[in-house]
Design a protein around this motif. Structure first.
Motif, PDB file in Angstrom:
ATOM      1  N   VAL A 199       4.419  -3.716   0.154  1.00  0.00           N
ATOM      2  CA  VAL A 199       4.162  -4.475  -1.077  1.00  0.00           C
ATOM      3  C   VAL A 199       3.584  -3.548  -2.138  1.00  0.00           C
ATOM      4  CG1 VAL A 199       2.754  -6.320  -2.095  1.00  0.00           C
ATOM      5  CG2 VAL A 199       3.882  -6.675   0.117  1.00  0.00           C
ATOM      6  N   PHE A 200       2.682  -2.640  -1.724  1.00  0.00           N
ATOM      7  CA  PHE A 200       2.114  -1.694  -2.687  1.00  0.00           C
ATOM      8  C   PHE A 200       3.200  -0.800  -3.285  1.00  0.00           C
ATOM      9  CE2 PHE A 200       0.637   2.505  -3.782  1.00  0.00           C
ATOM     10  CZ  PHE A 200      -0.307   2.208  -4.750  1.00  0.00           C
ATOM     11  N   ARG A 201       4.066  -0.276  -2.413  1.00  0.00           N
ATOM     12  CA  ARG A 201       5.111   0.635  -2.918  1.00  0.00           C
ATOM     13  C   ARG A 201       6.058  -0.105  -3.868  1.00  0.00           C
ATOM     14  NH1 ARG A 201       4.788   5.434   0.328  1.00  0.00           N
ATOM     15  NH2 ARG A 201       3.966   5.001   2.400  1.00  0.00           N
ATOM     16  N   LEU A 202       6.411  -1.342  -3.513  1.00  0.00           N
ATOM     17  CA  LEU A 202       7.277  -2.133  -4.400  1.00  0.00           C
ATOM     18  C   LEU A 202       6.581  -2.385  -5.734  1.00  0.00           C
ATOM     19  CD1 LEU A 202       8.717  -4.747  -1.872  1.00  0.00           C
ATOM     20  CD2 LEU A 202       9.991  -2.939  -3.036  1.00  0.00           C
ATOM     21  N   TRP A 203       5.277  -2.696  -5.656  1.00  0.00           N
ATOM     22  CA  TRP A 203       4.514  -2.940  -6.886  1.00  0.00           C
ATOM     23  C   TRP A 203       4.522  -1.698  -7.780  1.00  0.00           C
ATOM     24  CZ3 TRP A 203      -0.109  -0.333  -8.275  1.00  0.00           C
ATOM     25  CH2 TRP A 203      -0.655  -0.761  -9.491  1.00  0.00           C
ATOM     26  N   TYR A 204       4.259  -0.540  -7.179  1.00  0.00           N
ATOM     27  CA  TYR A 204       4.154   0.650  -8.016  1.00  0.00           C
ATOM     28  C   TYR A 204       5.517   1.027  -8.607  1.00  0.00           C
ATOM     29  CZ  TYR A 204       2.125   4.689 -10.106  1.00  0.00           C
ATOM     30  OH  TYR A 204       1.674   5.587 -11.056  1.00  0.00           O
ATOM     31  N   GLU A 221      -8.397  -4.441  -7.247  1.00  0.00           N
ATOM     32  CA  GLU A 221      -7.061  -4.733  -7.774  1.00  0.00           C
ATOM     33  C   GLU A 221      -6.105  -3.657  -7.290  1.00  0.00           C
ATOM     34  OE1 GLU A 221      -7.026  -5.356 -12.146  1.00  0.00           O
ATOM     35  OE2 GLU A 221      -9.166  -5.032 -11.909  1.00  0.00           O
ATOM     36  N   LEU A 222      -4.811  -3.967  -7.317  1.00  0.00           N
ATOM     37  CA  LEU A 222      -3.825  -2.921  -7.057  1.00  0.00           C
ATOM     38  C   LEU A 222      -3.940  -1.860  -8.143  1.00  0.00           C
ATOM     39  CD1 LEU A 222      -0.621  -4.857  -5.982  1.00  0.00           C
ATOM     40  CD2 LEU A 222      -1.914  -3.233  -4.619  1.00  0.00           C
ATOM     41  N   SER A 223      -3.918  -0.615  -7.741  1.00  0.00           N
ATOM     42  CA  SER A 223      -3.997   0.462  -8.730  1.00  0.00           C
ATOM     43  C   SER A 223      -3.293   1.685  -8.167  1.00  0.00           C
ATOM     44  CB  SER A 223      -5.457   0.763  -9.068  1.00  0.00           C
ATOM     45  OG  SER A 223      -5.794   2.079  -8.754  1.00  0.00           O
ATOM     46  N   GLY A 224      -2.765   2.494  -9.065  1.00  0.00           N
ATOM     47  CA  GLY A 224      -2.012   3.666  -8.641  1.00  0.00           C
ATOM     48  C   GLY A 224      -2.836   4.711  -7.932  1.00  0.00           C
ATOM     49  N   HIS A 225      -4.158   4.536  -7.902  1.00  0.00           N
ATOM     50  CA  HIS A 225      -5.010   5.555  -7.290  1.00  0.00           C
ATOM     51  C   HIS A 225      -4.746   5.721  -5.795  1.00  0.00           C
ATOM     52  CE1 HIS A 225      -7.058   4.914 -11.085  1.00  0.00           C
ATOM     53  NE2 HIS A 225      -7.556   6.122 -10.927  1.00  0.00           N
ATOM     54  N   ALA A 226      -4.037   4.778  -5.193  1.00  0.00           N
ATOM     55  CA  ALA A 226      -3.685   4.940  -3.776  1.00  0.00           C
ATOM     56  C   ALA A 226      -2.583   5.987  -3.594  1.00  0.00           C
ATOM     57  CB  ALA A 226      -3.244   3.602  -3.195  1.00  0.00           C
ATOM     58  N   LEU A 227      -1.980   6.429  -4.680  1.00  0.00           N
ATOM     59  CA  LEU A 227      -0.900   7.432  -4.611  1.00  0.00           C
ATOM     60  C   LEU A 227      -1.408   8.791  -5.083  1.00  0.00           C
ATOM     61  CD1 LEU A 227       2.008   5.341  -6.107  1.00  0.00           C
ATOM     62  CD2 LEU A 227       2.086   6.477  -3.887  1.00  0.00           C
ATOM     63  N   PRO A 228      -0.769   9.871  -4.626  1.00  0.00           N
ATOM     64  CA  PRO A 228      -1.150  11.203  -5.119  1.00  0.00           C
ATOM     65  C   PRO A 228      -0.909  11.328  -6.630  1.00  0.00           C
ATOM     66  CG  PRO A 228       0.328  11.362  -3.234  1.00  0.00           C
ATOM     67  CD  PRO A 228       0.304   9.932  -3.632  1.00  0.00           C
ATOM     68  N   ALA A 229      -1.707  12.159  -7.279  1.00  0.00           N
ATOM     69  CA  ALA A 229      -1.597  12.335  -8.736  1.00  0.00           C
ATOM     70  C   ALA A 229      -0.204  12.797  -9.142  1.00  0.00           C
ATOM     71  CB  ALA A 229      -2.648  13.327  -9.204  1.00  0.00           C
TER      72      ALA A 229
END
Lengths: 43, 226
Positions: free
Chosen positions: B61-66, B123-131
């Motif tokens: 779900v996170f990957r789809l969201w991003y 909240e969902l945020s892009g910080h879960a992904l590498p810069a």
């Protein structure tokens, strides 16, 4: 001689004001994006 | 309570998707198809945010969201405007670049390691992904927002200057404002204001929906004063 077409007064004056505001906001957003890409503002 | 705001965005996005794609089935204009796809991407993002608020972390779900909600949505909506306003060959060229870019972004998002503990404010945020993956996002968003906001503002300006089709001038002003709101919501969210992104997304899609509706329904505004 044909009269210049007019919108109702509210829209006649309001639309250009709102468009100017949109341009200012878009430029601010552009500046923010540049800062993000440069790493000044967190991504 | 704020967990339900993305659900509202989801419903408004789906309604807009249905409305725009129905129009596309009648007219077969490519800009309508791309706006419909873009609105669907918006809805996927909203649903993922709602899912996270209700059920918590889920990597897919996170990957789809991003991918759809953070990277692609603005660019695909903006691509619709490219087909509406630019010469067809230019629009095709940009579409090719966008398709290749979207595939690359999908590969990067779905192969990146995730760090869910890095997200902010619950909240969902892009910080879960590498810069390195997050750095893709501004380029897509800059392209899409410039086309969507610029195209809507330009159209409104043309209608105003000629004093014709008032409903379209009003609709385009609303669309331009609506397209700016999620971007500002994201910026305020990064600055630490809770739920700014979710609220920006909701009011953004609401304004875009009302703007699209207004632009396609003359109503009283058709009676311009001569």
């Amino acid at each position: 001689m044909t009269a210049q077409r007019q919108y109702p007064p509210l829209y006649e004056k309001g639309i250009p004001v709102l468009l100017a505001l949109i341009v200012v906001l878009a430029l601010a957003l552009l500046a923010l994006t540049v800062l993000v890409v440069l790493g000044v503002f967190p991504a | 309570m704020f967990a339900y705001v993305p659900l509202l965005s989801f419903f408004v996005s789906l309604t807009l998707t249905g409305f725009v794609l129905h129009r596309w089935t009648q007219r077969r204009r490519p800009h309508l198809l791309l706006w419909g796809v873009g609105a669907l991407f918006y809805g996927i993002g909203g649903f993922a945010e709602f899912y996270y608020g209700l059920f918590g972390w889920q990597p897919l779900v996170f990957r789809l969201w991003y991918l759809f909600g953070a990277i692609l949505v603005a660019a695909w909506l903006g691509q619709g405007t490219a087909y509406l306003l630019l010469p067809r060959q230019w629009a095709h060229g940009l579409m090719t670049v966008l398709l290749l870019g979207s595939l690359y972004a999908a590969w990067r998002v779905f192969t990146a390691p995730l760090a869910p503990d890095q997200m902010l404010n619950g909240e969902l945020s892009g910080h879960a992904l590498p810069a390195s993956v997050r750095l893709l996002t501004p380029f897509f968003n800059l392209y899409g927002t410039a086309l969507l906001v610029g195209g809507a503002a330009y159209s409104a300006w043309i209608f105003w200057r000629k004093r014709v089709l008032l409903h379209r001038a009003i609709g385009n002003v609303l669309i331009a404002f609506g397209a700016l709101l999620p971007a500002f919501g994201g910026a305020f969210s990064r600055a630490g204001i809770p739920y700014a992104l979710y609220l920006g997304e909701f009011f953004g899609i609401l304004l875009i929906f009302i703007g699209f509706w207004r632009a396609t329904h003359p109503g009283d505004a058709a009676a311009n004063k001569d």
